[in-house]
Design a protein around this motif. Sequence first.
Motif, short mmCIF file in Angstrom:
data_model
loop_
_atom_site.label_atom_id
_atom_site.label_comp_id
_atom_site.label_asym_id
_atom_site.label_seq_id
_atom_site.Cartn_x
_atom_site.Cartn_y
_atom_site.Cartn_z
N VAL A 63 0.85 -1.19 0.00
CA VAL A 63 0.00 0.00 0.00
C VAL A 63 0.89 1.24 0.00
N VAL A 64 0.62 2.17 -0.91
CA VAL A 64 1.34 3.44 -0.95
C VAL A 64 0.38 4.56 -0.60
N VAL A 65 0.75 5.38 0.38
CA VAL A 65 -0.05 6.52 0.82
C VAL A 65 0.63 7.79 0.32
N ARG A 109 0.76 12.68 4.21
CA ARG A 109 0.76 12.36 5.63
C ARG A 109 -0.68 12.27 6.13
N LEU A 110 -0.97 11.25 6.92
CA LEU A 110 -2.29 11.08 7.52
C LEU A 110 -2.15 11.15 9.04
N PRO A 111 -3.28 11.30 9.77
CA PRO A 111 -3.17 11.31 11.23
C PRO A 111 -2.40 10.10 11.75
N GLU A 112 -1.65 10.31 12.81
CA GLU A 112 -0.73 9.29 13.32
C GLU A 112 -1.44 7.97 13.61
N ALA A 113 -2.63 8.04 14.18
CA ALA A 113 -3.35 6.82 14.52
C ALA A 113 -3.67 6.00 13.27
N VAL A 114 -3.95 6.68 12.17
CA VAL A 114 -4.27 5.99 10.92
C VAL A 114 -3.01 5.35 10.34
N GLU A 115 -1.91 6.10 10.35
CA GLU A 115 -0.66 5.55 9.81
C GLU A 115 -0.19 4.34 10.62
N THR A 116 -0.35 4.41 11.94
CA THR A 116 0.05 3.29 12.80
C THR A 116 -0.73 2.03 12.46
N ARG A 117 -2.01 2.18 12.27
CA ARG A 117 -2.85 1.01 11.95
C ARG A 117 -2.52 0.47 10.56
N LEU A 118 -2.24 1.35 9.60
CA LEU A 118 -1.84 0.91 8.27
C LEU A 118 -0.57 0.06 8.34
N LYS A 119 0.39 0.50 9.16
CA LYS A 119 1.65 -0.24 9.29
C LYS A 119 1.43 -1.61 9.92
N LEU A 177 -1.23 -3.49 9.53
CA LEU A 177 -2.01 -4.37 8.67
C LEU A 177 -1.37 -4.68 7.32
N PHE A 178 -0.58 -3.72 6.80
CA PHE A 178 -0.13 -3.84 5.42
C PHE A 178 1.36 -3.53 5.30
N ASP A 179 1.91 -3.85 4.15
CA ASP A 179 3.27 -3.45 3.80
C ASP A 179 3.15 -2.05 3.21
N VAL A 180 3.19 -1.04 4.06
CA VAL A 180 2.80 0.31 3.67
C VAL A 180 4.00 1.22 3.48
N THR A 181 3.93 2.05 2.45
CA THR A 181 4.92 3.11 2.23
C THR A 181 4.24 4.44 2.53
N ALA A 205 4.66 4.87 -7.92
CA ALA A 205 3.88 4.17 -6.90
C ALA A 205 2.85 3.26 -7.53
N MET A 206 2.18 3.75 -8.58
CA MET A 206 1.13 2.96 -9.23
C MET A 206 1.69 1.78 -10.00
N ALA A 207 2.94 1.87 -10.37
CA ALA A 207 3.57 0.76 -11.10
C ALA A 207 3.92 -0.41 -10.18
N GLU A 208 4.07 -0.14 -8.87
CA GLU A 208 4.57 -1.17 -7.97
C GLU A 208 3.56 -1.63 -6.92
N ALA A 209 2.57 -0.79 -6.57
CA ALA A 209 1.72 -1.08 -5.43
C ALA A 209 0.52 -1.94 -5.79
N ASP A 210 -0.04 -2.61 -4.77
CA ASP A 210 -1.34 -3.28 -4.90
C ASP A 210 -2.47 -2.28 -4.70
#
Length: 328
Positions: free
Chosen positions: A8-10, A13-23, A25-29, A45-50
């Motif tokens: 997952v590529v974001v 920057r998103l609120p810290e609580a959201v970024e923490t949960r993304l990390k 659950l997913f392999d997040v950048t 990003a679109m060439a590599e991400a799900d």
Amino acid sequence: MPNNRLSVVVTRRLPEAVETRLKELFDVTLRDDDTPMTRDELAGAMAEADVLVPTITDTIDAGLIGQAGERLKLIANYGAGFDHIDVETARARGIMVSNTPGVMTDDTADMVMGLMLAVMRRMQEGLTVMQGGEWQGWAPTAFLGTRIGGKRLGILGMGRIGQAVARRARAFGMQIHYHNRRRLRPETEEALEASYWESLDQMVARMDVISVNCPHTPSTFHLLNARRLRLMKPSAVIVNTSRGEVIDENALTRMIKAGDLAGAGLDVYQHGFRGNPELVNMPNVVMLPHMGSATMEGRVEMGEKVLINVKTFADGHRPPDQVVPAML
């Protein structure tokens, strides 16, 4: 053990609580700084991400979608609006698009009332005088604005946000009118004490305030064009917290300069994030930097919607907030 987590590529920057949960659950950048990605960065990003998690600052057009890799199967937009994404091209490529509807309803409706009050009660002028140290003291005829109670409010777009605006405006004693693609059910109209206008021309000609709460689609581009704006009363005010493209901003500017409209409260603009420069210093125009959904609670809830959409997709199901053709 192989890593089977979604990539997952974001893009912002998103609120810290959201970024923490993304990390968790997913392999997040995540984005290190809070600047928009360049077009090349988006393409990479679109060439590599799900999954890509963009925001309104990212234009995901047909050209970028054409460069997407085979892995990209979901664009999980962080935001309710999706006119910055070419949804039809994405669908043709087998890429689903989801959004985050509903979570910013109350926050945006609050901002509509704030802008309405700011313009009609001349708060911008008062702030300018106070901040410039120019106030000479109270006077009976200084900064005379307009009472909000009893005024006719015309709501353009009576979806979730439009209805939330109607409920607030009724509490201020305003008369509620609306124009919408489809008329509301009788019981909803009755609860909101709202009058339906099939003709937008007739509605705008009779309102004291117009609140724009419809999405930007091909059919709503410049819905308030120069001709319709000229139908409005010179004492009327426009508030727009939806999409800038719904109003012909140049025509609006000309009318306010000429005194043919009393003022405007704007949180969105026709050309990206900069309004017409001539509007900036007008005392009867309040301009905000797209703050309608800017509450901590709202932004965290938007992130939670993204998480649910991506997690549902990861589990092999359609995201609950998938954008479908009927919404375009």
